[in-house]
Write a protein that holds these residues in place. Sequence first.
Motif: not given
Length: 611
Positions: A378-386, A253-261, A241-251
């Motif tokens: 993704l919501a915190p990133l949408i709100e705070r930006g890059p 670290p977010a559940s652990r409040r690892e926003h930088t990850a 696959a070009p990538s095996w990143v999944r929705f759960g790949s974001f979920e």
Amino acid sequence: MSLGDAALAQRLRVSAVGWAGRLRWSDTFTRELPGDAVVPESPYAVADRQTQQDSTEGAEEVAVPIPEASFRASRPVRGALWSWAAPVSQPNPRLVSVSDAGARLVGLTRSALWDDPQAAAAAWSGSRRLPGSRPWAHCYGGHQFGVWADQLGDGRAVSLGEVVSGAHGRWEVQLKGAGRTPYSRFADGYAVRRSSIREYLAAEHMDALGVPTSRSLSLVFTDRIVQREDEELGAVVARLAPSWVRFGSFELPASRREHTAVQALADYVLGRHFPDIIAEEAQGMAGGQNRYARLLRRAVQLTATTVARWQAVGFCHGVMNTDNMSILGLTIDYGPFAFLDAYDPGFVCNHSDPAGRYAFGEQPRVALWNLLRLASPLAPLIERGPCADWSASWAGEPQKATVTATQGILNEYSAVFGAEYARVMRRKFGLFNCANDNDLDTVVQPFLDLLSEAGTDYVYAMRTLCDVPQALAGEDGGSKALARLADLLSGRSLNTVCDPEPWKHRMHAYLQGVYAPRLLEDASGSLTAAVAAVVGERMRRENPRFVLRNWVAQDIIERAEKGDDAWVDRALAVLTTHAFADRLPEELAEAEKYAGPVPEWGEGLQCSCSS
């Protein structure tokens, strides 16, 4: 046992066959994203150093002990998006099948692998190292059947790395069934032959059907005994696959409040897979939305498109957990999937899903629910930006403007899904020229309702429609021919309760009074024999004759279990090169039965989550 031990180090540093030198490996994921601190160095890097040291006369042995338990035993992995891994050595690996199309994606050919099948089997089972590869496993979480499951990860898949192949781009190569990783939980990390055959064939078949999907490179059988409900023999699928990143790949670290990850992963996906979003943002063409909002929008669009194509070809995924949803909108992780036999929106292909959450007709709704789960990290990133400073406090609740923007993006799902489904179904119905906004309601859905009522074979019914144009170009406006087609469709009914005679009359009335006039309208009112032949041929290229239904897969599996390994390779040709063919080449004639009626034993077969 540690990786400093000679036997394991020897396996990790063996030389490779000639074609392996043509693989151009890259490691962007492990270089650019945070990894597991418990195993800070690749076991293969240790072996490389050992090899280099051994080649120096009189050099002392390099001792970098890494206990196998560190990279095989299940444990929580925090602050990381991946862990180093090492495939296990497989007993007596045997090359069974190679996808030429899959091999070309990484710059190889089918013939090159078959020139030395033993070496290919060793390499693509993980028993021999491919030089340049640095194996690792993904860390991710997910919602399983609607319930948050916390850490999941690659429990039986090991990524060898990314292969860069010219015009074909960058493909991450995984070995599924390669042994335990920190994410295996209570499982053994292995795969059995029946599930491996299904996934290997399904990915290439879906690509042939025009559905976005992961791909298959090779299938290797092993003599490993794998304990499931009974003892079974093992196998390894090399998948791409070009990538095996999944929705759960974001979920996770977010559940652990690892926003930088989360932000690092989002930036990686944008930079590697959606560079146009970054470029347009830099050029001031982002329409007021930051890159993360546009990442979510792209995921919505890609997911809606893929699920629309699932519905059009009659594909049931079976386990649409968020850890099985690709950020690139690919169909991944083929487990208890099925293609429809009888057309039934309520069909559940996974007997681990008694509530029918992932029923065929529920898939579009579930996909949107999953996208909502993706929107949350993704919501915190949408709100705070890059340029967000995550050292500052984060309240955990997005502002109203962010919620409104996110809802607006998610609300686009329905329109994208509807447009793509209509586009594909019009082509399957032979409506290639003038689109009518009401086609789904007036032409497509009435036909599907008739199929649902009788439990008609969906694949056969759609293929039968391909004969309608030439029927209309015949005598009496095609009335008798259409009646014969209605009779044929009735003969492929799997619902024994449905009264066939009145149903045949209603189907004939639909074909003559609804479908035929719309088909004629699309042909500008004239279906000459020549035009009808062209339309029918185009329809046959949209409606496959051979589909990997569960009973077909089971027949292939049983033949392989009896020692006919070669049939898997021939079945691959049927399901890819010849999926739309009116007739098969003589050497594949045995597979003609796969286009025939569903055998009684094969009706409505279900699999479990372990396939």
